[in-house]
Design a protein around this motif. Structure first.
Motif, short mmCIF file in Angstrom:
data_model
loop_
_atom_site.label_atom_id
_atom_site.label_comp_id
_atom_site.label_asym_id
_atom_site.label_seq_id
_atom_site.Cartn_x
_atom_site.Cartn_y
_atom_site.Cartn_z
N GLN A 1 0.87 -1.18 0.00
CA GLN A 1 0.00 0.00 0.00
C GLN A 1 0.91 1.23 0.00
OE1 GLN A 1 -2.28 -1.09 3.50
NE2 GLN A 1 -4.02 -1.66 2.21
N THR A 2 1.64 1.34 -1.08
CA THR A 2 2.71 2.33 -1.18
C THR A 2 2.70 2.98 -2.55
OG1 THR A 2 4.07 1.03 0.34
CG2 THR A 2 5.22 2.63 -1.02
N ILE A 3 2.94 4.26 -2.56
CA ILE A 3 3.08 5.00 -3.81
C ILE A 3 4.56 5.30 -4.00
CG2 ILE A 3 2.59 7.16 -5.01
CD1 ILE A 3 -0.04 7.27 -3.35
N LEU A 4 5.10 4.83 -5.10
CA LEU A 4 6.45 5.20 -5.49
C LEU A 4 6.29 6.44 -6.37
CD1 LEU A 4 9.45 4.40 -5.48
CD2 LEU A 4 9.01 3.07 -7.54
N MET A 5 6.76 7.56 -5.88
CA MET A 5 6.55 8.83 -6.59
C MET A 5 7.16 8.73 -7.98
SD MET A 5 4.77 10.57 -4.50
CE MET A 5 4.88 12.33 -4.65
N PRO A 6 6.40 9.13 -9.00
CA PRO A 6 6.82 8.92 -10.39
C PRO A 6 8.17 9.54 -10.73
CG PRO A 6 4.72 10.13 -10.26
CD PRO A 6 5.13 9.79 -8.87
N ASP A 7 8.46 10.72 -10.19
CA ASP A 7 9.72 11.39 -10.51
C ASP A 7 10.69 11.35 -9.32
OD1 ASP A 7 8.80 12.07 -13.05
OD2 ASP A 7 7.79 13.85 -12.27
#
Length: 134
Positions: free
Chosen positions: A111-117
């Protein structure tokens, strides 16, 4: 969130990026606050006070932002976050002067977002494949 303290910690530890956990616990808040300074003897300090005696007398100065009042629980894609949540994250990163690379939206690891940039995505491209597809 104490952005002044976080900015100080990032500076003295040489941090290139920040992982923010528990974004989802803010989901029900009408407003979210970011500490942007400390009031001390009639003066607003924008940097973290290094003298312990100041800590005991200083009071936080908050900037308030609108909450998103929408669930972020379990989201894994930055674009799926409510607009107000994205604004909060972007502003927080700006105030602390360090980009966010990872944002958790729940207690489970995926449940993690890897930031796109984010720098983590650049440093470890294989991480993209370890998180759920967007």
């Amino acid at each position: 969130m104490d952005a002044v303290g976080l900015r100080y910690a990032a500076r003295i530890n040489g941090l290139d990026t920040i992982a923010l956990t528990k974004l989802d616990v803010l989901d029900t808040c009408e407003t979210v606050k970011i500490c942007v300074g400390y009031q001390y003897r009639g003066e607003v300090l924008s940097e973290f006070p290094e003298e312990e005696r100041i800590w005991h007398e200083a009071t936080p100065v908050y900037e308030e932002m609108s909450g998103w009042q929408t669930s972020t629980h379990g989201l894994t894609d930055y674009a799926e976050l409510p607009t107000k949540a994205r604004e909060y994250l972007d502003h927080l990163s700006e105030v602390i002067g360090v980009p966010l690379s990872l944002v958790s939206t729940g207690a489970v690891r995926d449940q993690t977002i890897l930031m796109p940039d984010g720098v983590l995505a650049r440093w470890f491209p294989a991480l993209r494949g370890m998180l759920p597809a967007h």
